[in-house]
Design a protein around this motif. Structure first.
Motif, mmCIF file in Angstrom:
data_model
loop_
_atom_site.group_PDB
_atom_site.id
_atom_site.type_symbol
_atom_site.label_atom_id
_atom_site.label_comp_id
_atom_site.label_asym_id
_atom_site.label_seq_id
_atom_site.Cartn_x
_atom_site.Cartn_y
_atom_site.Cartn_z
ATOM 1 N N PHE A 14 12.286 9.311 10.241
ATOM 2 C CA PHE A 14 13.049 8.126 9.810
ATOM 3 C C PHE A 14 14.277 8.499 8.977
ATOM 4 C CE2 PHE A 14 13.314 4.637 6.569
ATOM 5 C CZ PHE A 14 13.737 3.637 7.433
ATOM 6 N N ASN A 15 14.097 9.320 7.965
ATOM 7 C CA ASN A 15 15.259 9.765 7.162
ATOM 8 C C ASN A 15 15.101 11.240 6.811
ATOM 9 O OD1 ASN A 15 13.151 9.151 5.414
ATOM 10 N ND2 ASN A 15 14.495 8.684 3.713
ATOM 11 N N ARG A 50 3.485 7.540 8.892
ATOM 12 C CA ARG A 50 4.602 7.786 7.964
ATOM 13 C C ARG A 50 4.248 8.818 6.905
ATOM 14 N NH1 ARG A 50 6.641 1.948 5.953
ATOM 15 N NH2 ARG A 50 7.311 1.147 7.958
ATOM 16 N N LEU A 51 3.053 8.660 6.325
ATOM 17 C CA LEU A 51 2.735 9.520 5.182
ATOM 18 C C LEU A 51 2.427 10.944 5.606
ATOM 19 C CD1 LEU A 51 0.862 7.150 2.756
ATOM 20 C CD2 LEU A 51 3.245 7.830 2.797
ATOM 21 N N ARG A 58 5.672 12.548 5.460
ATOM 22 C CA ARG A 58 6.505 12.359 4.257
ATOM 23 C C ARG A 58 6.672 13.682 3.508
ATOM 24 N NH1 ARG A 58 5.534 7.843 -0.382
ATOM 25 N NH2 ARG A 58 3.479 8.792 -0.631
ATOM 26 N N VAL A 104 12.512 10.990 -1.472
ATOM 27 C CA VAL A 104 11.519 10.957 -0.399
ATOM 28 C C VAL A 104 12.209 11.055 0.957
ATOM 29 C CG1 VAL A 104 9.862 9.430 0.708
ATOM 30 C CG2 VAL A 104 9.924 9.564 -1.752
ATOM 31 N N TYR A 105 11.642 11.867 1.834
ATOM 32 C CA TYR A 105 12.170 11.998 3.202
ATOM 33 C C TYR A 105 11.049 11.751 4.191
ATOM 34 C CZ TYR A 105 15.853 14.427 0.682
ATOM 35 O OH TYR A 105 16.844 14.732 -0.201
ATOM 36 N N THR A 138 6.280 -3.178 11.222
ATOM 37 C CA THR A 138 6.035 -1.738 11.309
ATOM 38 C C THR A 138 7.296 -0.936 10.995
ATOM 39 O OG1 THR A 138 6.550 -1.818 13.651
ATOM 40 C CG2 THR A 138 4.214 -1.957 13.062
ATOM 41 N N GLU A 139 8.448 -1.624 10.850
ATOM 42 C CA GLU A 139 9.680 -0.870 10.605
ATOM 43 C C GLU A 139 10.474 -1.468 9.453
ATOM 44 O OE1 GLU A 139 12.095 -0.118 14.175
ATOM 45 O OE2 GLU A 139 10.234 -0.507 15.272
ATOM 46 N N GLY A 199 9.445 2.198 -2.096
ATOM 47 C CA GLY A 199 10.537 2.998 -2.663
ATOM 48 C C GLY A 199 11.807 2.847 -1.834
ATOM 49 N N THR A 200 11.644 2.911 -0.510
ATOM 50 C CA THR A 200 12.791 2.834 0.397
ATOM 51 C C THR A 200 13.484 1.473 0.271
ATOM 52 O OG1 THR A 200 11.547 4.270 1.900
ATOM 53 C CG2 THR A 200 13.423 3.086 2.840
ATOM 54 N N ARG A 204 -7.368 5.860 -0.385
ATOM 55 C CA ARG A 204 -6.312 5.226 -1.194
ATOM 56 C C ARG A 204 -6.053 3.806 -0.714
ATOM 57 N NH1 ARG A 204 -1.342 8.824 -0.441
ATOM 58 N NH2 ARG A 204 -0.296 7.660 -2.080
ATOM 59 N N PRO A 261 0.823 -1.212 0.000
ATOM 60 C CA PRO A 261 0.000 0.000 0.000
ATOM 61 C C PRO A 261 0.859 1.264 0.000
ATOM 62 C CG PRO A 261 -0.061 -1.082 2.143
ATOM 63 C CD PRO A 261 0.678 -1.993 1.220
ATOM 64 N N GLY A 264 2.967 4.157 1.120
ATOM 65 C CA GLY A 264 3.690 4.379 2.370
ATOM 66 C C GLY A 264 4.249 3.128 2.992
ATOM 67 N N SER A 265 4.095 1.978 2.329
ATOM 68 C CA SER A 265 4.559 0.732 2.943
ATOM 69 C C SER A 265 6.078 0.607 2.888
ATOM 70 C CB SER A 265 3.899 -0.474 2.267
ATOM 71 O OG SER A 265 4.121 -0.434 0.883
ATOM 72 N N GLY A 266 6.730 1.478 2.118
ATOM 73 C CA GLY A 266 8.196 1.459 2.071
ATOM 74 C C GLY A 266 8.731 0.833 0.792
HETATM 75 N N1 LIG Z 1 9.130 6.064 10.556
HETATM 76 C C1 LIG Z 1 9.432 5.283 9.522
HETATM 77 N N2 LIG Z 1 9.303 5.795 8.293
HETATM 78 C C2 LIG Z 1 9.621 4.990 7.255
HETATM 79 C C3 LIG Z 1 10.069 3.655 7.421
HETATM 80 N N3 LIG Z 1 10.289 3.112 6.178
HETATM 81 C C4 LIG Z 1 9.985 4.089 5.288
HETATM 82 N N4 LIG Z 1 9.610 5.228 5.925
HETATM 83 C C5 LIG Z 1 9.164 6.516 5.387
HETATM 84 O O1 LIG Z 1 7.785 6.319 5.041
HETATM 85 C C6 LIG Z 1 7.443 7.061 3.864
HETATM 86 C C7 LIG Z 1 6.915 6.098 2.799
HETATM 87 O O2 LIG Z 1 7.971 5.294 2.299
HETATM 88 P P1 LIG Z 1 8.123 5.056 0.715
HETATM 89 O O3 LIG Z 1 9.364 4.233 0.524
HETATM 90 O O4 LIG Z 1 7.978 6.350 -0.006
HETATM 91 O O5 LIG Z 1 6.808 4.146 0.498
HETATM 92 P P2 LIG Z 1 6.093 3.655 -0.837
HETATM 93 O O6 LIG Z 1 5.503 2.327 -0.535
HETATM 94 O O7 LIG Z 1 7.072 3.731 -1.987
HETATM 95 O O8 LIG Z 1 4.949 4.733 -0.968
HETATM 96 P P3 LIG Z 1 4.100 5.178 -2.288
HETATM 97 O O9 LIG Z 1 5.117 5.835 -3.212
HETATM 98 O O10 LIG Z 1 3.089 6.157 -1.753
HETATM 99 O O11 LIG Z 1 3.457 3.969 -2.858
HETATM 100 C C8 LIG Z 1 8.707 7.811 3.454
HETATM 101 O O12 LIG Z 1 8.627 9.120 4.013
HETATM 102 C C9 LIG Z 1 9.837 6.972 4.101
HETATM 103 O O13 LIG Z 1 10.986 7.767 4.360
HETATM 104 C C10 LIG Z 1 10.185 3.145 8.759
HETATM 105 O O14 LIG Z 1 10.570 1.989 9.020
HETATM 106 N N5 LIG Z 1 9.854 4.014 9.756
#
Ligand SMILES: Nc1nc2c(ncn2[C@@H]2O[C@H](COP(=O)(O)OP(=O)(O)OP(=O)(O)O)[C@@H](O)[C@H]2O)c(=O)[nH]1
Ligand SMILES: Nc1ncnc2c1ncn2[C@H]1C[C@H](O)[C@@H](COP(=O)(O)OP(=O)(O)O)O1
Length: 228
Positions: free
Chosen positions: A140-141, A122-123, A126, A135-136, A197-198, A19-20, A170, A13, A15-17
């Motif tokens: 977290f980053n 998280r979102l 973001r 993305v920041y 969750t992390e 991209g990261t 969404r 979904p 914000g699930s991470g």
């Molecule tokens: N607090 C926290 N934030 C995180 C963690 N992993 C990722 N993030 C942050 O969460 C947000 C979402 O991460 P993304 O990697 O953009 O997620 P995504 O699934 O690609 O999201 P979409 O592009 O919306 O589909 C970003 O701001 C990341 O920096 C975590 O373990 N903890």
């Protein structure tokens, strides 16, 4: 001799991470990180026919229709026949998954299963550099200078559709459209689901799974670069 090519998809979904984690996989295993959102933004910036069409949906916070996505992405994938890649954000729907299926055989699908409360937190935190898509997250980053992109120094922005009201819709939409895609990959025996969750806790499991599937960096003969 070139190692066998490796093709993977990461799903989850907003914000699930994805991209990261994709960035970590790309760095550690030498796969190319392909992102549907980045392809869309490139096409919008270049004013291509598909980009102009996609923009009208993205501006309203909507999913881009399947026929636009496949017209945009499949030719790009066909150009990548000599590369190993990881695709982030595509396929999102069963129609997209079937179209991808007809272009290539996937080796692996990673599905991220993250609780709603975590996504919401998280979102809402973001921040994005619109020019590059970097993305920041303020916890977290965080960027080195508050409110500014690390590389360009340009201002960061927040997306309206990252706010909690838009996020509920969404997420509901993601659940509905992703379920048949997940079922398809499960039935093919290539789905691997990671819950938590992390990102830092999930990452070692993904890393060790990929280490069993990709014995050495596919397009170079160098060793894995361990992550901090
Ligand atoms: N607090 C926290 N934030 C995180 C963690 N992993 C990722 N993030 C942050 O969460 C947000 C979402 O991460 P993304 O990697 O953009 O997620 P995504 O699934 O690609 O999201 P979409 O592009 O919306 O589909 C970003 O701001 C990341 O920096 C975590 O373990 N903890
Ligand atoms: N596979 C796909 N099918 C339909 N729309 C997609 C898509 N991948 C991305 N989009 C759309 C949804 C978003 O409005 C926009 C930007 O994508 P993104 O950068 O992955 O999303 P986000 O804004 O959630 O970070 O493109």
């Amino acid at each position: 001799m070139m190692a066998k090519l490796f093709r993977a998809v990461i799903m989850g979904p907003p914000g699930s991470g994805k991209g990261t984690i994709s960035e970590r996989i790309a760095q550690s295993f030498g796969l190319k990180h392909l992102s549907s959102g980045d392809f869309l933004r490139e096409n919008i910036a270049a004013d291509t026919e598909a980009g102009v069409l996609a923009k009208t949906y993205i501006e309203r916070g909507l999913m881009v229709p399947d026929h636009v996505m496949t017209r945009l992405l499949l030719p790009r994938l066909e150009e990548m026949t000599r590369h190993s890649w990881l695709m982030d954000g595509f396929p999102c729907t069963l129609t997209q998954a079937k179209a991808l299926n007809s272009t290539c055989d996937l080796d692996l699908v990673i599905s991220l299963n993250i609780p709603y409360e975590t996504l919401k937190d998280r979102l809402s935190d973001r921040w994005i550099h619109p020019g590059s898509g970097r993305v920041y997250n303020m916890g977290f980053n965080p960027p080195r200078v508050q409110g500014r992109d690390d590389l360009s120094g340009e201002p960061l922005i927040q997306h309206d559709n990252d706010q909690p009201e838009a996020l509920v819709a969404r997420l509901r939409h993601y659940k509905d459209v992703a379920k048949p895609v997940i079922d398809l990959y499960k039935s093919k025996g290539i789905l691997h689901t990671f819950s938590g969750t992390e990102t830092d806790k999930i990452w070692p499991y993904i890393n060790s799974l990929l280490s069993t599937k990709i014995p050495s960096r596919p397009e170079t003969d160098t060793q894995h670069i361990p992550l901090p």
